[in-house]
Motif scaffolding. Structure first.
Motif, PDB file in Angstrom:
ATOM      1  N   GLU A 205     -33.062 -21.798   0.352  1.00  0.00           N
ATOM      2  CA  GLU A 205     -33.009 -23.059   1.084  1.00  0.00           C
ATOM      3  C   GLU A 205     -32.529 -22.838   2.510  1.00  0.00           C
ATOM      4  N   ILE A 206     -31.555 -21.973   2.682  1.00  0.00           N
ATOM      5  CA  ILE A 206     -31.051 -21.667   4.020  1.00  0.00           C
ATOM      6  C   ILE A 206     -32.150 -21.008   4.850  1.00  0.00           C
ATOM      7  N   PHE A 207     -32.853 -20.054   4.238  1.00  0.00           N
ATOM      8  CA  PHE A 207     -33.912 -19.374   4.990  1.00  0.00           C
ATOM      9  C   PHE A 207     -35.014 -20.349   5.385  1.00  0.00           C
ATOM     10  N   LYS A 208     -35.449 -21.212   4.463  1.00  0.00           N
ATOM     11  CA  LYS A 208     -36.522 -22.157   4.769  1.00  0.00           C
ATOM     12  C   LYS A 208     -36.117 -23.101   5.896  1.00  0.00           C
ATOM     13  N   LEU A 210     -33.882 -22.525   8.242  1.00  0.00           N
ATOM     14  CA  LEU A 210     -33.834 -21.742   9.481  1.00  0.00           C
ATOM     15  C   LEU A 210     -35.246 -21.502  10.016  1.00  0.00           C
ATOM     16  N   ALA A 211     -36.176 -21.150   9.113  1.00  0.00           N
ATOM     17  CA  ALA A 211     -37.563 -20.911   9.542  1.00  0.00           C
ATOM     18  C   ALA A 211     -38.160 -22.171  10.161  1.00  0.00           C
ATOM     19  N   ASN A 212     -37.913 -23.331   9.544  1.00  0.00           N
ATOM     20  CA  ASN A 212     -38.412 -24.591  10.101  1.00  0.00           C
ATOM     21  C   ASN A 212     -37.876 -24.796  11.513  1.00  0.00           C
ATOM     22  N   PHE A 213     -36.585 -24.543  11.703  1.00  0.00           N
ATOM     23  CA  PHE A 213     -35.962 -24.716  13.017  1.00  0.00           C
ATOM     24  C   PHE A 213     -36.592 -23.782  14.046  1.00  0.00           C
ATOM     25  N   ILE A 214     -36.817 -22.539  13.661  1.00  0.00           N
ATOM     26  CA  ILE A 214     -37.392 -21.562  14.585  1.00  0.00           C
ATOM     27  C   ILE A 214     -38.817 -21.958  14.956  1.00  0.00           C
ATOM     28  N   GLU A 228     -26.807 -20.693  14.788  1.00  0.00           N
ATOM     29  CA  GLU A 228     -25.646 -20.868  13.903  1.00  0.00           C
ATOM     30  C   GLU A 228     -25.108 -22.298  14.019  1.00  0.00           C
ATOM     31  N   LYS A 229     -25.042 -22.801  15.241  1.00  0.00           N
ATOM     32  CA  LYS A 229     -24.543 -24.160  15.467  1.00  0.00           C
ATOM     33  C   LYS A 229     -25.443 -25.186  14.788  1.00  0.00           C
ATOM     34  N   TYR A 230     -26.766 -25.001  14.891  1.00  0.00           N
ATOM     35  CA  TYR A 230     -27.700 -25.920  14.240  1.00  0.00           C
ATOM     36  C   TYR A 230     -27.524 -25.890  12.726  1.00  0.00           C
ATOM     37  N   MET A 231     -27.441 -24.709  12.151  1.00  0.00           N
ATOM     38  CA  MET A 231     -27.322 -24.583  10.698  1.00  0.00           C
ATOM     39  C   MET A 231     -26.028 -25.212  10.201  1.00  0.00           C
ATOM     40  N   LYS A 232     -24.976 -25.045  10.965  1.00  0.00           N
ATOM     41  CA  LYS A 232     -23.692 -25.654  10.578  1.00  0.00           C
ATOM     42  C   LYS A 232     -23.799 -27.177  10.607  1.00  0.00           C
ATOM     43  N   GLY A 233     -24.488 -27.716  11.613  1.00  0.00           N
ATOM     44  CA  GLY A 233     -24.688 -29.157  11.703  1.00  0.00           C
ATOM     45  C   GLY A 233     -25.549 -29.701  10.585  1.00  0.00           C
ATOM     46  N   ALA A 234     -26.415 -28.844  10.013  1.00  0.00           N
ATOM     47  CA  ALA A 234     -27.263 -29.233   8.888  1.00  0.00           C
ATOM     48  C   ALA A 234     -26.569 -29.004   7.550  1.00  0.00           C
ATOM     49  N   CYS A 235     -25.267 -28.694   7.605  1.00  0.00           N
ATOM     50  CA  CYS A 235     -24.461 -28.435   6.403  1.00  0.00           C
ATOM     51  C   CYS A 235     -24.985 -27.240   5.609  1.00  0.00           C
TER      52      CYS A 235
END
Length: 395
Positions: A205-208, A210-214, A228-235
Motif C-alpha cells: 500500500e505504501i509503494f502504490k 508513493l508510485a501514484n504521487f510520483i 517523505e513529507k507527502y507520505m507522512k501527511g497521507a498517514c
C-alpha cells in the motif's frame, strides 16, 4: 505496425557480432515488435534463427533455467553456421546471464530483451566486461504514433497525444473507455508484476501510494525529503531510505526517468533534487478522475521525451534563483529550453522568455509551446509544438 528505423539502424551494425545485444524499455513499448522486425531482416540471409518469448508460460515452464536454455539452443540450432538467438523477457529465466555468456562463445549472435534495467545489473556487466551493447526503446513519439494512426485509418491529434501518450497498442482501441481499460491494466502489470512481485515489496500500500504521487508529479522538482513529507501527511510514514529505494525501482522498470538539477552557483549537480518525468504521460492521465488532465506538466514531459528520442542529454538549469527546464546537449551543440503549454497570456510570456534574461547571447535559447502564433524575438527562438514534434533535431 510501423518500422522503427530510428532504433533498428544502430542495432543493425551488430547483427553478426558476438556482443550480446541488450534491448530494454518499459513494458509494451514495442521491444518484441523490434525483435521480430530484426528477425525478418536476418531471414533474408539465414534460416538459423531461434526466437523464444518467456512471457509465454508454456515456454518458461519447459525452459526454466540456464541449463535448459543452453540445451534447447544446442538441440534446435543448425550447427554449421552462426545462430541468431532472440530471447524476449529473458529476465524470467533463472541464471539467464550465465546462459547468455555461454551462448555468445558458442557461435551465437544473442539478442535479449526485457522490461527491467536489471538486465544491465552490476553482476551482469561485470561478468560480460564490455561484451554487450545496450539499446533502450521508448513508447511512440508523435511522429510514430501519427504514422501508426494513419495505418489504422485514424487521425491522432496533438491533444490526444498530450493526454494519452504513445503506448503503441492503446490507439488500436476505438473508444477512450477501452483505451483507459488497457492502460489501467498495463499500469497494474508494471506496478504489481514488474516491481512489487519482482522486488518482493511487503508494504504494497505504501509503494502504490508513493508510485501514484510520483506519476502525478511529472515535470516537477522532487527530493526524498519532499516525498517523505507527502507520505507522512497521507498517514503512510516512510523513511527516506525506503523512498529512495522505491523511486529506484520505478526507474529500473523504466516507468520514470529523472533529470538532475545543475547548479551554476555551486558548479555541480544537486544529487538530492531531481526532476521526474513519466516514460509515458498516460501514467499521469489514468490517475485523473475528473477529466482535469494535467496538460501543463504532461506537455513538458512530452518535450522531455521527444528530446530524448532525438538523442539529447538533459539537465535542469538552476542559477540559485531562476530555473530553465532543460539544458539539452548533443555533440558540440547546446540549447537552453523552456517548455510551456501556452505563452499567450502576458504573465506566461514574461515568465518563460524572461527565464533567459541572465544568459548571454552566445547561448541558443528556445521556448516550445502549444500555441499557434510564433512569438520569437531577436534573442529567443519560439518553436510551435506542432513543428517541434516533426523535427529530427533542434534547428
Amino acid at each position: 505496425m510501423i518500422k522503427r528505423e530510428k532504433y533498428i539502424e544502430p542495432i543493425r551494425e551488430f547483427y553478426d557480432s558476438d556482443l550480446i545485444k541488450v534491448i530494454t524499455g518499459i513494458r509494451r513499448c514495442g521491444k518484441s515488435v523490434i525483435l521480430k522486425e530484426i528477425i525478418e531482416e536476418i531471414k533474408e540471409k539465414s534460416d538459423n534463427i531461434i526466437f523464444l518469448d518467456f512471457e509465454d508460460t508454456a515456454i518458461l515452464s519447459a525452459i526454466p533455467n540456464e541449463f535448459a536454455l543452453i540445451d534447447y539452443i544446442k538441440n534446435n540450432r543448425k550447427k554449421s553456421s552462426l545462430c541468431y538467438v532472440f530471447l524476449d523477457e529473458i529476465q524470467r529465466v533463472d541464471g539467464w546471464s550465465g546462459a547468455c555468456r555461454t551462448l555468445r562463445i558458442r557461435n551465437c549472435s544473442v539478442f535479449i530483451s526485457g522490461s527491467n534495467s536489471k538486465l544491465l545489473s552490476r553482476e551482469f556487466t561485470k561478468e560480460l566486461s564490455g561484451r554487450y551493447v545496450s539499446f533502450q526503446i521508448h513508447p511512440f513519439v508523435y511522429k510514430e504514433i501519427k504514422a501508426y494512426g494513419e495505418q489504422l485509418g485514424k487521425e491522432i491529434s496533438l491533444t490526444d497525444y498530450i493526454i494519452w501518450g504513445g503506448f503503441p497498442k492503446r490507439i488500436e482501441y476505438a473508444s477512450e473507455s477501452a483505451q483507459r481499460i488497457y492502460l489501467n491494466e498495463l499500469n497494474e502489470t508494471i506496478i504489481i508484476n514488474d516491481i512489487i512481485n519482482r522486488y518482493k515489496i511487503r508494504k504494497t500500500e505504501i509503494f502504490k501510494r508513493l508510485a501514484n504521487f510520483i506519476f502525478l508529479s511529472n515535470g516537477r522538482i522532487l527530493s526524498a525529503r519532499s516525498v517523505e513529507k507527502y507520505m507522512k501527511g497521507a498517514c503512510l510514514p516512510c523513511s527516506i531510505t525506503t523512498i529512495t529505494k522505491y523511486i529506484g525501482y520505478l526507474e529500473e522498470a523504466f516507468a520514470i526517468a529523472t533529470v538532475k538539477r545543475f547548479s551554476t552557483k555551486s558548479k555541480r549537480e544537486l544529487e538530492y533534487y531531481l526532476k521526474v518525468y513519466n516514460e509515458d504521460v498516460a501514467l499521469n492521465s489514468i490517475r485523473i478522475i475528473n477529466n482535469r488532465y494535467d496538460l501543463t506538466h504532461n506537455f513538458e514531459n512530452l518535450v522531455h521525451n521527444e528530446l530524448i528520442y532525438m538523442g539529447y542529454s538533459l539537465q535542469v538549469f538552476f542559477d540559485g534563483k531562476n530555473e530553465i527546464d532543460f539544458v539539452a546537449r548533443k555533440g558540440n551543440k547546446q540549447y537552453y529550453i523552456q517548455a510551456a503549454y501556452s505563452v499567450v497570456e502576458e504573465k506566461a510570456y514574461e515568465r518563460e522568455f524572461g527565464a533567459f534574461s541572465k544568459l548571454d547571447n552566445s547561448c541558443q535559447k528556445i521556448v516550445i509551446s502549444n500555441d499557434e502564433v510564433d512569438f520569437s524575438t531577436s534573442a529567443v527562438r519560439h518553436i510551435l509544438f506542432r513543428d517541434f514534434v516533426l523535427m529530427e533535431e533542434l534547428p
